[in-house]
Design a protein around this motif. Structure first.
Motif, PDB file in Angstrom:
ATOM      1  N   GLY A  78       0.810  -1.207   0.000  1.00 20.38           N
ATOM      2  CA  GLY A  78       0.000   0.000   0.000  1.00 20.38           C
ATOM      3  C   GLY A  78       0.842   1.255   0.000  1.00 20.38           C
ATOM      4  N   ARG A  79       0.309   2.304   0.625  1.00 20.64           N
ATOM      5  CA  ARG A  79       0.994   3.594   0.660  1.00 20.64           C
ATOM      6  C   ARG A  79       0.924   4.159   2.075  1.00 20.64           C
ATOM      7  N   LEU A  80       1.859   5.033   2.401  1.00 19.32           N
ATOM      8  CA  LEU A  80       1.862   5.699   3.698  1.00 19.32           C
ATOM      9  C   LEU A  80       0.972   6.925   3.654  1.00 19.32           C
ATOM     10  N   GLN A  81       0.268   7.134   4.751  1.00 18.61           N
ATOM     11  CA  GLN A  81      -0.586   8.317   4.871  1.00 18.61           C
ATOM     12  C   GLN A  81      -0.564   8.766   6.322  1.00 18.61           C
ATOM     13  N   THR A  82      -0.384  10.056   6.538  1.00 20.20           N
ATOM     14  CA  THR A  82      -0.379  10.614   7.899  1.00 20.20           C
ATOM     15  C   THR A  82      -1.630  11.448   8.096  1.00 20.20           C
ATOM     16  N   ARG A  83      -2.375  11.132   9.151  1.00 21.00           N
ATOM     17  CA  ARG A  83      -3.578  11.895   9.504  1.00 21.00           C
ATOM     18  C   ARG A  83      -3.246  12.813  10.667  1.00 21.00           C
ATOM     19  N   THR A  84      -3.897  13.954  10.710  1.00 19.57           N
ATOM     20  CA  THR A  84      -3.739  14.871  11.838  1.00 19.57           C
ATOM     21  C   THR A  84      -5.119  15.261  12.356  1.00 19.57           C
ATOM     22  N   TRP A  85      -5.214  15.468  13.658  1.00 18.73           N
ATOM     23  CA  TRP A  85      -6.449  15.930  14.277  1.00 18.73           C
ATOM     24  C   TRP A  85      -6.078  16.632  15.580  1.00 18.73           C
ATOM     25  N   GLU A  86      -7.029  17.332  16.124  1.00 16.31           N
ATOM     26  CA  GLU A  86      -6.792  18.062  17.366  1.00 16.31           C
ATOM     27  C   GLU A  86      -7.620  17.422  18.474  1.00 16.31           C
ATOM     28  N   GLN A  87      -6.969  17.176  19.598  1.00 17.36           N
ATOM     29  CA  GLN A  87      -7.633  16.567  20.752  1.00 17.36           C
ATOM     30  C   GLN A  87      -7.165  17.315  22.000  1.00 17.36           C
ATOM     31  N   ASN A  88      -8.114  17.878  22.731  1.00 16.31           N
ATOM     32  CA  ASN A  88      -7.800  18.658  23.933  1.00 16.31           C
ATOM     33  C   ASN A  88      -6.776  19.759  23.641  1.00 16.31           C
ATOM     34  N   ASN A  89      -7.005  20.488  22.545  1.00 17.09           N
ATOM     35  CA  ASN A  89      -6.126  21.573  22.106  1.00 17.09           C
ATOM     36  C   ASN A  89      -4.689  21.121  21.850  1.00 17.09           C
ATOM     37  N   GLU A  90      -4.523  19.855  21.532  1.00 15.62           N
ATOM     38  CA  GLU A  90      -3.207  19.302  21.221  1.00 15.62           C
ATOM     39  C   GLU A  90      -3.294  18.625  19.864  1.00 15.62           C
ATOM     40  N   LYS A  91      -2.355  18.912  18.975  1.00 24.01           N
ATOM     41  CA  LYS A  91      -2.354  18.335  17.639  1.00 24.01           C
ATOM     42  C   LYS A  91      -1.786  16.919  17.705  1.00 24.01           C
ATOM     43  N   LYS A  92      -2.540  15.955  17.154  1.00 21.49           N
ATOM     44  CA  LYS A  92      -2.138  14.547  17.154  1.00 21.49           C
ATOM     45  C   LYS A  92      -1.844  14.122  15.721  1.00 21.49           C
ATOM     46  N   TYR A  93      -0.910  13.166  15.577  1.00 20.53           N
ATOM     47  CA  TYR A  93      -0.521  12.624  14.275  1.00 20.53           C
ATOM     48  C   TYR A  93      -0.566  11.107  14.334  1.00 20.53           C
ATOM     49  N   ARG A  94      -0.915  10.515  13.211  1.00 16.61           N
ATOM     50  CA  ARG A  94      -0.894   9.057  13.112  1.00 16.61           C
ATOM     51  C   ARG A  94      -0.533   8.687  11.683  1.00 16.61           C
ATOM     52  N   THR A  95       0.549   7.953  11.522  1.00 13.20           N
ATOM     53  CA  THR A  95       0.964   7.491  10.204  1.00 13.20           C
ATOM     54  C   THR A  95       0.474   6.057  10.033  1.00 13.20           C
TER      55      THR A  95
END
Length: 156
Positions: A78-95
């Motif tokens: 497959g391919r790599l993809q990084t998602r970002t979201w904000e949780q409790n005013n903190e930016k989170k990342y998940r590859t």
């Protein structure tokens, strides 16, 4: 030219989790672990484990959820993809690895002498259950002769 391609062979670290998007598309997520063996600067053998988050969509997601389980071996392309979201005013990342093809490895208790127990599923391909081994058709059906094949009749 750019290339974003991932090939992973490893074992599932958790059972696949199947969900549906609001559009009705199925999404399956699971974790995989891969090992790397190497020698350190002193010549001692070391082993490092990497953990990967895998996401699969559509019919492939349904088949992965049906046939894979924690501890199963699998090949993912497959391919790599990084998602970002904000949780409790903190930016989170998940590859994650967004899988386009999943090949099921040997099933526990199955013969592994020829690798025949493995099946491949890819985006856009239909599937059919044939006993306990998943078989995914690619559109063309193979017709096998009903009589025995004489090796002298083979032209090569």
């Amino acid at each position: 030219m750019y290339l974003n391609k991932v090939f992973i062979i490893g074992n599932l670290t958790r059972d696949p989790e199947l969900k549906a998007l609001p559009s009705g598309t199925k999404v399956c997520s699971f974790g995989m672990a891969t090992n790397r063996n190497f020698k350190d600067k002193d010549g001692n053998r070391q082993e490092a484990t990497e953990f990967h988050n895998i996401v699969v969509f559509g019919r492939v997601a349904e088949l992965a959820a049906q046939y894979l389980k924690k501890g199963s071996q699998a090949y993912v392309e497959g391919r790599l993809q990084t998602r970002t979201w904000e949780q409790n005013n903190e930016k989170k990342y998940r590859t994650e690895v967004v899988a386009e093809t999943v090949q099921f490895g040997n099933r526990p208790g199955a013969s592994s002498t020829s690798g025949v127990g493995a099946s491949t599923v890819g985006a856009g391909k239909g599937g059919k259950d044939a006993g306990s081994v998943p078989v995914i058709e690619t559109g063309e059906k193979i017709e096998y002769p009903s009589e025995e094949i004489n090796p002298d009749d083979i032209p090569f």
